[in-house]
Write an enzyme that holds these catalytic residues in place. Structure first.
Site, PDB file in Angstrom:
ATOM      1  N   ALA A 169       0.824  -1.213   0.000  1.00 38.68           N
ATOM      2  CA  ALA A 169       0.000   0.000   0.000  1.00 38.68           C
ATOM      3  C   ALA A 169       0.858   1.264   0.000  1.00 38.68           C
ATOM      4  O   ALA A 169       2.093   1.201   0.065  1.00 38.68           O
ATOM      5  CB  ALA A 169      -0.940  -0.029   1.187  1.00 38.68           C
ATOM      6  N   HIS A 170       0.210   2.398  -0.027  1.00 40.82           N
ATOM      7  CA  HIS A 170       0.898   3.698  -0.125  1.00 40.82           C
ATOM      8  C   HIS A 170       1.797   3.967   1.079  1.00 40.82           C
ATOM      9  O   HIS A 170       1.463   3.660   2.200  1.00 40.82           O
ATOM     10  CB  HIS A 170      -0.095   4.847  -0.309  1.00 40.82           C
ATOM     11  N   ASN A 171       2.927   4.565   0.770  1.00 41.05           N
ATOM     12  CA  ASN A 171       3.875   5.016   1.794  1.00 41.05           C
ATOM     13  C   ASN A 171       4.523   3.892   2.607  1.00 41.05           C
ATOM     14  O   ASN A 171       5.143   4.145   3.641  1.00 41.05           O
ATOM     15  CB  ASN A 171       3.217   6.031   2.749  1.00 41.05           C
TER      16      ASN A 171
END
Lengths: 343, 343, 343
Positions: free
Chosen positions: B240-242
């Site tokens: 997922a993001h980051n």
């Protein structure tokens, strides 16, 4: 594609009751039937729907006697269910039919393309690959070098088949499926990093196999990952290098099978199951959804559940107690209290 | 691509024993060896197979002494295992080699393409993107605007790389992988619906990373999702993001890592593991397959299992009791009965 | 795309403090801010970062009073957070903007393409399909026959949409997603093999839906698989035939929902959840990650966990005991010992 009640009745050798010119262009379930669709009534449990459905045509058995006025045109046949199944199949065939080779393709000169093949836009077929007669290959699919696709196989859009892989006859590969990516093999080195182990084998998919969308089947390290005749594999499944799946085994979505494991024939594997590597699973084994298989299963036709899995029945029994573990622990507390009191 | 025993012996500095003209076009394991393949015998455990294998050539150690007649041509070398590994690597390199740019590509005028690059059919490369020397990009792959791909990186077919993403040197991205899709971020509104939070960051994949087929790595909301040097990621994984994945960490298929979690270096994460967001996982941590990680792991090199996970050893101990929970509850029943009797 | 502090201040109706000509080309978080980026300070907790950040411009509230010298140019506005959110949205729109139709596309003559549409390289659009105004369709996407895509919908690269599927307005479909593959339906035959049940329905995706990368949504057997208005679906999710997902429900990555299940509105479903077929899940239900739902959930807004799942609270309580099951069993052993002694 519209058909009148008259045309359909002729195809099914049935009799029209109502407007012979009413037209339909789709099929429906009687309980959801919309105008312009054709439905059927076979199970008496659904009889009430025939008086409320908006389906334009309903296929019924010869002996059906309405006890109220009804609006759809009827087609009377000997066996409404089997007539509908026939129509379903015909409709499906008609919908899926395509032919011709798009002018926007790239096919290597050394590739061999069979007769009556459809190849959609932006399909790339590599050197020495062979596509059998009657294949349907949808747009944006890539087939590498030295691949072989049997006859009457359908490959949907965006499928990726790596070099050297073999797909059988009458298979269906759904969109986004990847056949033959490298197996996940790395040799640890002294300094904590990894050296890739070359993956030079292939994938062999035998006849009559269906593979769901975005599923991945890795090529063998050496030799072949093999999906045997009649296997049905759902979407988003991972099948690792050197796995073998036996004939007519069915696997539900999002299951993963690790390297070198061999699954028997006629197994039924639920969704989101994980099976570790180098195991043997006997014929006819059933595995409940979300189970984790950590060792070989030698007894045929046994049923397994849990992560790690054991006998389905024992899992169910243990899980009932797990659900009320709080009250069980309270009983142990009480027993201890009573024993203390008695001292 | 066929090679004679003579040619292979020369390459390996070995001696032929048998027919120097016999040819092979593939490699095999000695226990499955078919005619036309080359195999090897290093582990004495497998010696018996040399008398039954159909492999046409077998590489053996100089000191190997057959005690029965055998049919394959032998090539004697100092170290059969390492000679075979060398051949495997050579074969693999030869198979995967491609060059040239297909005429069916679309490369933006502002894109920069390095030397000795292969770009397959129907590849789209966007504005200002840079492709390093020696890259291999298979058909039907899309690379957006402002992307950078390092040198000697292989991108298989049907890969999708969104704008602004950076891929390092000597990476391998398998088919269908998606790099840089929007992170899953939505702000709840008063009326039960959601407003999308713009995802304007990117993905950075460092050098020597391998990413499996149909894996998805989301772009950061702001900043970067980072896959560090030497990481190996299997198929159908969600990152997922980051998220940050530390150097040389290995992740097995179908695992998912939620937003903003940071994984240390040299970790080993099993298949189908789930890790929730905003956690920190220490270096060298091992996580068993199908585990669910619900809080940060601060101690390095610890092993975890369960959903939610705790210490691997404690999980194993608890699970043994879980399996026989029915008999444990029966013992509690019996204890209660005895106590009642005594009253 | 570079903007000066002066230009940004004008857009936000703010005041520049520092160099009005300093330029930025990206946004950053203040704690990671690099030169050439713009950040913001709204939460007092982050005030210290304004003295150390390398961001070239920082948006601050009008009442911000630095107590040390600082290097970034400031832009003073009434509400720094909402000004930054506005910029984020503008930046995002600017980045994602594309227009025009690539010359490397294949669009059927009978297809209808709206105004102000972008269609990327190697997109294939089939017979009678309709693409609404303002749509953005990235490269290598395939849209079959008789499909309908509403207005202002974004479809990323490598998406595969089968015949007859309908996508609403203002939707986002991420790369590699497959819409409308056949449902997984096979009728067992006497000889252990399976006959495919034709899957002639479609998928309907309503307005304002976002679908993550490599997710698969199967077409209905008959009728429609329906994703209602405002639903948000993450990556690598499996949604089977004839499923319905209610309005504004949110589903995290790698979850799978089996055939004919109906999910209510405003539900929140964690990652890697499995839900079996033919269930009804009430509105507002929450399901913890990795849970397995084996029966219908009738009470609204309840929370569930476990595999198979039950009440979240009861699961948590049972799981605490599971973690210390070894010590509980030891207590039972001790109780038994004491009782024996007393005999």
């Amino acid at each position: 594609m519209k058909f009148s009640a008259q045309q359909i009745a002729q195809a099914l050798n049935g009799k029209v009751e109502g407007d012979p010119d009413v037209e339909v262009n789709n099929l429906s379930k009687i309980e959801h039937g919309e105008a312009g669709t054709l439905s059927f009534l076979a199970n008496p449990k659904y009889t009430s729907y025939i008086y409320t459905t908006n389906a334009s045509i309903v296929i019924v058995n010869n002996d059906f006697k309405p006890d109220k006025p009804l609006s759809p045109t009827l087609i009377r046949v000997e066996d409404a269910y089997s007539s509908f199944a026939t129509l379903l199949e015909m409709y499906n065939q008609a919908k899926k039919k395509r032919s011709g080779i798009s002018k926007h393709v790239s096919i290597a000169d050394s590739a061999k393309i069979g007769k009556d093949v459809y190849i959609g836009d932006f399909v790339s077929i590599g050197e020495n690959s062979v596509i059998g007669d009657g294949c349907i290959i949808h747009p944006n699919t890539t087939i590498g070098n030295n691949c072989k696709v049997g006859s009457i196989t359908t490959i949907y859009s965006g499928v990726n088949i790596y070099d050297d892989c073999i797909i059988g006859n009458e298979c269906t590969l759904h969109a986004g499926t990847v056949i033959g990516a490298d197996g996940f093999g790395f040799a640890p080195q002294n300094d904590n990093n990894y050296r890739k182990i070359p993956q030079i084998g292939n994938v062999i998919v035998e006849d009559l196999v269906e593979i769901g969308a975005n599923t991945t089947i890795d090529r063998a390290t050496i030799g072949s990952t093999v999906i045997k005749k009649g296997v049905k594999i759902d979407n988003l499944i991972q099948i690792a290098h050197n796995v073998t799946i036996g004939e007519n085994t069915v696997i539900a979505a999002q299951t993963g099978i690790s390297g070198s494991t061999s699954i028997g024939r006629n197994c039924m594997i639920g969704g989101q199951v994980g099976i570790i590597g180098h195991l043997e699973i006997a014929d006819g084994v059933m595995i409940a959804a979300q189970s984790g298989i950590g060792k070989s299963i030698k007894e045929e036709k046994t049923v397994h559940e849990g992560s790690p899995a054991f006998s389905y029945r024992d899992f169910q029994r243990s899980y009932i107690h797990f659900r009320r573990l709080d009250s069980i622990v309270k009983r142990v507390n009480e027993v201890e209290r009573q024993l203390k009191e008695k001292k």
